[in-house]
Write a protein that holds these residues in place. Sequence first.
Motif, PDB file in Angstrom:
ATOM      1  N   GLY A 257       0.798  -1.222   0.000  1.00 49.33           N
ATOM      2  CA  GLY A 257       0.000   0.000   0.000  1.00 49.33           C
ATOM      3  C   GLY A 257       0.824   1.263   0.000  1.00 49.33           C
ATOM      4  N   ASP A 258       2.146   1.142   0.038  1.00 52.65           N
ATOM      5  CA  ASP A 258       3.042   2.306   0.070  1.00 52.65           C
ATOM      6  C   ASP A 258       3.544   2.582  -1.351  1.00 52.65           C
ATOM      7  OD1 ASP A 258       4.948   4.213   0.428  1.00 52.65           O
ATOM      8  OD2 ASP A 258       6.221   3.037   1.785  1.00 52.65           O
ATOM      9  N   PRO A 259       3.173   3.706  -1.964  1.00 51.49           N
ATOM     10  CA  PRO A 259       3.608   3.985  -3.339  1.00 51.49           C
ATOM     11  C   PRO A 259       5.120   3.923  -3.522  1.00 51.49           C
ATOM     12  CG  PRO A 259       1.901   5.532  -2.681  1.00 51.49           C
ATOM     13  CD  PRO A 259       2.273   4.754  -1.445  1.00 51.49           C
ATOM     14  N   SER A 260       5.864   4.410  -2.552  1.00 54.38           N
ATOM     15  CA  SER A 260       7.326   4.413  -2.700  1.00 54.38           C
ATOM     16  C   SER A 260       7.896   2.998  -2.687  1.00 54.38           C
ATOM     17  CB  SER A 260       7.969   5.242  -1.578  1.00 54.38           C
ATOM     18  OG  SER A 260       7.708   4.651  -0.298  1.00 54.38           O
ATOM     19  N   ALA A 261       7.161   2.063  -2.060  1.00 58.45           N
ATOM     20  CA  ALA A 261       7.653   0.687  -1.972  1.00 58.45           C
ATOM     21  C   ALA A 261       7.485  -0.064  -3.290  1.00 58.45           C
ATOM     22  CB  ALA A 261       6.943  -0.055  -0.843  1.00 58.45           C
ATOM     23  N   VAL A 262       6.536   0.353  -4.102  1.00 57.19           N
ATOM     24  CA  VAL A 262       6.284  -0.350  -5.371  1.00 57.19           C
ATOM     25  C   VAL A 262       6.770   0.434  -6.581  1.00 57.19           C
ATOM     26  CG1 VAL A 262       4.294  -1.575  -4.427  1.00 57.19           C
ATOM     27  CG2 VAL A 262       3.965   0.619  -5.587  1.00 57.19           C
ATOM     28  N   GLU A 263       7.251   1.664  -6.369  1.00 61.24           N
ATOM     29  CA  GLU A 263       7.592   2.537  -7.500  1.00 61.24           C
ATOM     30  C   GLU A 263       8.666   1.944  -8.400  1.00 61.24           C
ATOM     31  OE1 GLU A 263       8.674   7.220  -8.412  1.00 61.24           O
ATOM     32  OE2 GLU A 263       8.846   6.447  -6.362  1.00 61.24           O
ATOM     33  N   ALA A 264       9.756   1.433  -7.814  1.00 60.90           N
ATOM     34  CA  ALA A 264      10.856   0.909  -8.637  1.00 60.90           C
ATOM     35  C   ALA A 264      10.405  -0.303  -9.446  1.00 60.90           C
ATOM     36  CB  ALA A 264      12.040   0.544  -7.737  1.00 60.90           C
ATOM     37  N   ASP A 265       9.653  -1.204  -8.813  1.00 63.85           N
ATOM     38  CA  ASP A 265       9.183  -2.381  -9.531  1.00 63.85           C
ATOM     39  C   ASP A 265       8.142  -2.010 -10.591  1.00 63.85           C
ATOM     40  OD1 ASP A 265      10.315  -5.017  -8.499  1.00 63.85           O
ATOM     41  OD2 ASP A 265       9.865  -3.971  -6.631  1.00 63.85           O
ATOM     42  N   LEU A 266       7.368  -0.958 -10.328  1.00 61.19           N
ATOM     43  CA  LEU A 266       6.414  -0.500 -11.328  1.00 61.19           C
ATOM     44  C   LEU A 266       7.137  -0.022 -12.580  1.00 61.19           C
ATOM     45  CD1 LEU A 266       3.589   0.264 -12.292  1.00 61.19           C
ATOM     46  CD2 LEU A 266       3.853   2.448 -11.072  1.00 61.19           C
ATOM     47  N   HIS A 267       8.167   0.796 -12.404  1.00 57.83           N
ATOM     48  CA  HIS A 267       8.922   1.287 -13.561  1.00 57.83           C
ATOM     49  C   HIS A 267       9.570   0.129 -14.317  1.00 57.83           C
ATOM     50  CE1 HIS A 267       8.108   5.367 -12.596  1.00 57.83           C
ATOM     51  NE2 HIS A 267       8.919   5.449 -11.543  1.00 57.83           N
ATOM     52  N   ALA A 268      10.124  -0.830 -13.572  1.00 56.34           N
ATOM     53  CA  ALA A 268      10.763  -1.981 -14.219  1.00 56.34           C
ATOM     54  C   ALA A 268       9.730  -2.819 -14.978  1.00 56.34           C
ATOM     55  CB  ALA A 268      11.479  -2.834 -13.166  1.00 56.34           C
ATOM     56  N   THR A 269       8.553  -2.961 -14.384  1.00 48.64           N
ATOM     57  CA  THR A 269       7.492  -3.749 -15.038  1.00 48.64           C
ATOM     58  C   THR A 269       7.017  -3.065 -16.310  1.00 48.64           C
ATOM     59  OG1 THR A 269       6.772  -4.653 -12.917  1.00 48.64           O
ATOM     60  CG2 THR A 269       5.191  -4.732 -14.735  1.00 48.64           C
ATOM     61  N   VAL A 270       6.819  -1.750 -16.253  1.00 50.90           N
ATOM     62  CA  VAL A 270       6.377  -1.010 -17.441  1.00 50.90           C
ATOM     63  C   VAL A 270       7.415  -1.118 -18.551  1.00 50.90           C
ATOM     64  CG1 VAL A 270       5.877   1.290 -18.357  1.00 50.90           C
ATOM     65  CG2 VAL A 270       4.880   0.576 -16.171  1.00 50.90           C
ATOM     66  N   ALA A 271       8.689  -1.017 -18.187  1.00 49.46           N
ATOM     67  CA  ALA A 271       9.744  -1.117 -19.197  1.00 49.46           C
ATOM     68  C   ALA A 271       9.761  -2.500 -19.836  1.00 49.46           C
ATOM     69  CB  ALA A 271      11.099  -0.798 -18.553  1.00 49.46           C
ATOM     70  N   ALA A 272       9.672  -3.548 -19.000  1.00 49.96           N
ATOM     71  CA  ALA A 272       9.677  -4.909 -19.532  1.00 49.96           C
ATOM     72  C   ALA A 272       8.433  -5.179 -20.369  1.00 49.96           C
ATOM     73  CB  ALA A 272       9.773  -5.912 -18.372  1.00 49.96           C
ATOM     74  N   LEU A 273       7.303  -4.657 -19.912  1.00 48.15           N
ATOM     75  CA  LEU A 273       6.062  -4.848 -20.645  1.00 48.15           C
ATOM     76  C   LEU A 273       6.125  -4.162 -22.009  1.00 48.15           C
ATOM     77  CD1 LEU A 273       3.104  -5.806 -20.735  1.00 48.15           C
ATOM     78  CD2 LEU A 273       2.473  -3.690 -19.552  1.00 48.15           C
ATOM     79  N   THR A 274       6.639  -2.941 -22.028  1.00 46.17           N
ATOM     80  CA  THR A 274       6.759  -2.204 -23.296  1.00 46.17           C
ATOM     81  C   THR A 274       7.651  -2.947 -24.275  1.00 46.17           C
ATOM     82  OG1 THR A 274       6.432  -0.101 -22.126  1.00 46.17           O
ATOM     83  CG2 THR A 274       7.406  -0.002 -24.345  1.00 46.17           C
ATOM     84  N   ALA A 275       8.754  -3.467 -23.775  1.00 48.58           N
ATOM     85  CA  ALA A 275       9.677  -4.198 -24.644  1.00 48.58           C
ATOM     86  C   ALA A 275       9.039  -5.472 -25.188  1.00 48.58           C
ATOM     87  CB  ALA A 275      10.953  -4.527 -23.868  1.00 48.58           C
ATOM     88  N   ARG A 276       8.311  -6.191 -24.333  1.00 45.64           N
ATOM     89  CA  ARG A 276       7.712  -7.445 -24.782  1.00 45.64           C
ATOM     90  C   ARG A 276       6.555  -7.187 -25.748  1.00 45.64           C
ATOM     91  NH1 ARG A 276       6.239 -11.005 -27.040  1.00 45.64           N
ATOM     92  NH2 ARG A 276       5.682 -13.138 -26.399  1.00 45.64           N
ATOM     93  N   LEU A 277       5.766  -6.150 -25.495  1.00 45.08           N
ATOM     94  CA  LEU A 277       4.641  -5.855 -26.378  1.00 45.08           C
ATOM     95  C   LEU A 277       5.095  -5.508 -27.785  1.00 45.08           C
ATOM     96  CD1 LEU A 277       2.290  -3.738 -24.064  1.00 45.08           C
ATOM     97  CD2 LEU A 277       1.864  -6.032 -24.965  1.00 45.08           C
ATOM     98  N   ALA A 278       6.307  -4.960 -27.909  1.00 46.16           N
ATOM     99  CA  ALA A 278       6.808  -4.577 -29.228  1.00 46.16           C
ATOM    100  C   ALA A 278       6.974  -5.775 -30.155  1.00 46.16           C
ATOM    101  CB  ALA A 278       8.135  -3.837 -29.082  1.00 46.16           C
ATOM    102  N   SER A 279       7.106  -6.962 -29.573  1.00 43.86           N
ATOM    103  CA  SER A 279       7.303  -8.152 -30.401  1.00 43.86           C
ATOM    104  C   SER A 279       6.035  -8.964 -30.611  1.00 43.86           C
ATOM    105  CB  SER A 279       8.379  -9.051 -29.768  1.00 43.86           C
ATOM    106  OG  SER A 279       7.951  -9.538 -28.505  1.00 43.86           O
ATOM    107  N   VAL A 280       4.931  -8.537 -30.005  1.00 44.03           N
ATOM    108  CA  VAL A 280       3.669  -9.252 -30.173  1.00 44.03           C
ATOM    109  C   VAL A 280       3.088  -8.939 -31.548  1.00 44.03           C
ATOM    110  CG1 VAL A 280       1.311  -9.525 -29.316  1.00 44.03           C
ATOM    111  CG2 VAL A 280       3.196  -9.241 -27.704  1.00 44.03           C
ATOM    112  N   THR A 281       2.647  -9.957 -32.251  1.00 41.88           N
ATOM    113  CA  THR A 281       2.079  -9.776 -33.580  1.00 41.88           C
ATOM    114  C   THR A 281       0.567  -9.948 -33.556  1.00 41.88           C
ATOM    115  OG1 THR A 281       2.228 -12.112 -34.203  1.00 41.88           O
ATOM    116  CG2 THR A 281       4.194 -10.747 -34.555  1.00 41.88           C
ATOM    117  N   ALA A 282      -0.062  -9.463 -34.619  1.00 40.51           N
ATOM    118  CA  ALA A 282      -1.517  -9.648 -34.750  1.00 40.51           C
ATOM    119  C   ALA A 282      -1.864 -11.131 -34.795  1.00 40.51           C
ATOM    120  CB  ALA A 282      -2.022  -8.937 -35.999  1.00 40.51           C
TER     121      ALA A 282
END
Length: 394
Positions: A257-282
Motif C-alpha cells: 500500500g506504500d507507493p514508494s515501496a512499489v515505484e521501482a518495480d512498477l517502472h521496471a514492469t512497465v519497461a519490460a512490458l513495453t519491450a515485450r509488447l513490441a514483439s507481439v504480432t496480430a
Amino acid sequence: MATDPDVFARDVWSRAPLLSARHELGGSSYDDLFSLAAVDELLSRRGLRTPFIRMAKSGAVVPTGRYTRSGGTGAQVGDQVADDRVLDLFLDGHTIVLQGLHRLWPPLIDFAGALTSELGHPVQVNAYITPSSSQGFSAHYDVHDVFVLQVAGEKRWRIHEPVHPAPLRDQPWADHRAAVEARAEEEPVIDTVLRPGDALYLPRGYLHAAEALGGVTCHLTVGVHPVTRAHLLEALVAIVADEPSLRASLPMGLDAGDPSAVEADLHATVAALTARLASVTAADVAARLGARQLTADRPAPMGPLAQAAALAGLHDDSVLRVRAHLRHVLTVEDDHVAVRLGDRTLRLPAATGKAVRALLDGEHIRVGDLPGLDPADALALARQLVREAVVVVE
C-alpha cells in the motif's frame, strides 16, 4: 435494421440506439421465428426446465419453486415448468422470461446460428412475455448489445443514455444502481411504442425499461456478446506472461500500500512490458481470440441418426460439406494437418491438407473428387470427418 448494413456497421454498431418500424423492414412480422402459440407449446408440452425459464414482476425475480414441480411418473425431475403455476403468476402480472431459445426453438436455432456467423460475435435469444399493463423489470442496462424484435402486442420502451458506457460482463447495472435510478428519472433519448414487426437496437450500457400496453405482449431479445478491446487486452496479458521478468516476485518486507515501496518495480514492469509488447504480432493475438471463440458458439444441428445412416452408405458419389457455423482453426504442418475444434483437436495426415482446406472453406465436394487423394484415402478421410461431425453428408 432500417439502414444499409455498411452504414449500420460504421455509424450505429456499439455507438447508438436505432429504432426501425415494421414498414421500414419490409412490412413482415416475426411469426416465422416465434409466436404466442410457441410460448404455450414450450410451457405445456416440451418439459421445459430451469434455467430456461424465469418469472419476474417489477424487477423482482420469483423463486423457481413457485412455478416448477416434478414431471410425475417416469419424469421425476423437480425443476420442470408447471403450466398451471405459470398461469397463476401470469394472471397476477408476472412476466415470463424464456431463456436460451437459440438452443430450444428450431427457427431461432437457425436464426441465431446464421446471425452469429454474420456478425462474428456470439448470439443468444430470450423471449419476454408480459401481461397487460405490467412491467417485468425496472430500468437497467445489459452488458451485451441487444436487438429487440416485437412479436406480439404493444410495449412502451423508454431508453436513456448510459451511466457506465460499454460495460463488461463483470460490470452489471446493479453496481451503479443509484446512478441508474437517477438517470431513469431524466428525459429519455427514445420514448416509443413497439408494435409487431418493429425492431430496436441498443448498444450495451443503454438504460431501458419496457411496459406492456393493452394486452399480452411478447418480444424477442437477441443478445450479442461482443468481442471487445478488453478481450484484446486479456490476450496480450496472457501472451506477455511468457516473459520471466514480468513474473518476478516483489521484495520481502513489502508494504504493497506504500507507493514508494512499489515505484521501482512498477517502472521496471512497465519497461519490460513495453519491450515485450513490441514483439507481439496480430497473429499471436488472433490465435488467442480464435481459441476463445471456439467454445463460445455451437455449430448447426446435424441429425445424428441421419448422419449415421449416411456414413454407413458412404461412397464416391456422396457429397460432403462442412457443418454450418462450425468454428475451427486449421493448421497445416510438414507432417500433419490439425483441425482445432472447441473440445478437441483432430490430427490428420499431411496428404489430406488440400482436401480438408477445401471442405472447411465451404465447398460442396463429392468424396471421389476430394483433391490430392486417391479413392481409398478420400473415402477414409470422409468417414473420419463425418464421424467427427466436422462435415455432413448432403
